[in-house]
Design a protein around this motif. Sequence first.
Motif, PDB file in Angstrom:
ATOM      1  N   ASP A  33       3.372   1.334  48.694  1.00  0.00           N
ATOM      2  CA  ASP A  33       2.625   1.249  47.290  1.00  0.00           C
ATOM      3  C   ASP A  33       1.179   2.055  47.486  1.00  0.00           C
ATOM      4  O   ASP A  33       0.157   1.366  47.274  1.00  0.00           O
ATOM      5  N   ASP A  34       1.207   3.160  48.097  1.00  0.00           N
ATOM      6  CA  ASP A  34       0.294   3.827  48.272  1.00  0.00           C
ATOM      7  C   ASP A  34       0.096   5.151  47.376  1.00  0.00           C
ATOM      8  O   ASP A  34      -0.401   6.294  47.844  1.00  0.00           O
ATOM      9  N   LEU A  35       0.845   5.083  46.159  1.00  0.00           N
ATOM     10  CA  LEU A  35       0.877   6.254  45.280  1.00  0.00           C
ATOM     11  C   LEU A  35       0.201   6.137  44.253  1.00  0.00           C
ATOM     12  O   LEU A  35       0.246   4.938  43.642  1.00  0.00           O
ATOM     13  N   PRO A  36      -0.643   7.158  43.400  1.00  0.00           N
ATOM     14  CA  PRO A  36      -1.047   7.029  41.951  1.00  0.00           C
ATOM     15  C   PRO A  36       0.071   6.393  41.110  1.00  0.00           C
ATOM     16  O   PRO A  36       1.303   6.755  41.297  1.00  0.00           O
ATOM     17  N   ALA A  37      -0.074   5.799  40.228  1.00  0.00           N
ATOM     18  CA  ALA A  37       0.736   5.258  39.299  1.00  0.00           C
ATOM     19  C   ALA A  37       1.658   6.421  38.584  1.00  0.00           C
ATOM     20  O   ALA A  37       2.918   6.210  38.474  1.00  0.00           O
ATOM     21  N   VAL A  38       1.206   7.646  38.285  1.00  0.00           N
ATOM     22  CA  VAL A  38       2.080   8.667  37.728  1.00  0.00           C
ATOM     23  C   VAL A  38       3.150   9.067  38.763  1.00  0.00           C
ATOM     24  O   VAL A  38       4.402   9.157  38.365  1.00  0.00           O
ATOM     25  N   GLU A  39       2.727   9.051  40.001  1.00  0.00           N
ATOM     26  CA  GLU A  39       3.632   9.584  40.952  1.00  0.00           C
ATOM     27  C   GLU A  39       4.489   8.476  41.387  1.00  0.00           C
ATOM     28  O   GLU A  39       5.928   8.603  41.736  1.00  0.00           O
ATOM     29  N   ARG A  40       4.123   7.315  41.299  1.00  0.00           N
ATOM     30  CA  ARG A  40       5.219   6.140  41.704  1.00  0.00           C
ATOM     31  C   ARG A  40       6.072   6.128  40.586  1.00  0.00           C
ATOM     32  O   ARG A  40       7.177   5.978  40.749  1.00  0.00           O
ATOM     33  N   SER A  41       5.587   6.172  39.208  1.00  0.00           N
ATOM     34  CA  SER A  41       6.641   6.372  38.092  1.00  0.00           C
ATOM     35  C   SER A  41       7.489   7.565  38.253  1.00  0.00           C
ATOM     36  O   SER A  41       8.994   7.028  37.929  1.00  0.00           O
ATOM     37  N   ALA A  99      11.697   6.985  38.700  1.00  0.00           N
ATOM     38  CA  ALA A  99      12.704   7.345  37.640  1.00  0.00           C
ATOM     39  C   ALA A  99      13.559   8.333  38.518  1.00  0.00           C
ATOM     40  O   ALA A  99      14.868   8.253  38.450  1.00  0.00           O
ATOM     41  N   MET A 100      13.102   9.043  39.498  1.00  0.00           N
ATOM     42  CA  MET A 100      14.161   9.741  40.570  1.00  0.00           C
ATOM     43  C   MET A 100      15.085   9.020  41.207  1.00  0.00           C
ATOM     44  O   MET A 100      16.183   9.343  41.539  1.00  0.00           O
ATOM     45  N   LEU A 101      14.640   7.749  41.367  1.00  0.00           N
ATOM     46  CA  LEU A 101      15.491   6.806  42.333  1.00  0.00           C
ATOM     47  C   LEU A 101      16.664   6.074  41.291  1.00  0.00           C
ATOM     48  O   LEU A 101      17.554   5.952  41.711  1.00  0.00           O
ATOM     49  N   GLN A 102      16.234   6.045  39.871  1.00  0.00           N
ATOM     50  CA  GLN A 102      17.152   5.705  39.057  1.00  0.00           C
ATOM     51  C   GLN A 102      18.514   6.648  38.868  1.00  0.00           C
ATOM     52  O   GLN A 102      19.480   6.341  38.737  1.00  0.00           O
TER      53      GLN A 102
END
Length: 92
Positions: free
Chosen positions: A15-23, A27-30
Motif C-alpha cells: 500500500d505504498d502507491l499513490p491513489a491513481v497508480e493503485r487504482s 484495474a489491470m488486476l481485474q
Amino acid sequence: MHNCTTEDLLLYLDDDLPAVERSNIAAMLQDNWALREKLQVLKEAKEQLNSAPLQAPKHKSLQNVLNHLYKTQKREKLAYATLYPKPAADIR
C-alpha cells in the motif's frame, strides 16, 4: 501505467502507491489473470518471509563482510591519494 512490474506489485501489496497508480493496478488486476497470479505468488512469498524465524548470521560471515568493507575503503583512499596527492587546501 502501461506495464505493471514486480516492483509495482510489491508497492501495491505494501500500500505504498499513490491513489491513481493503485487504482490503475487494481484495474489491470481485474483484466489480467496472469498479473493476478503473479500478485498471489508475491503475496504468498511475503507471508512466508514474514513468518520465517530469523537466525543471527555466523561470526565468520560478519567478519568476511567487515574485512571486505575495510579493504574496499582502503583501496578507495589509496586511489584518492594517487589522484590527489596534495590536500585540497594546498592546490592552487
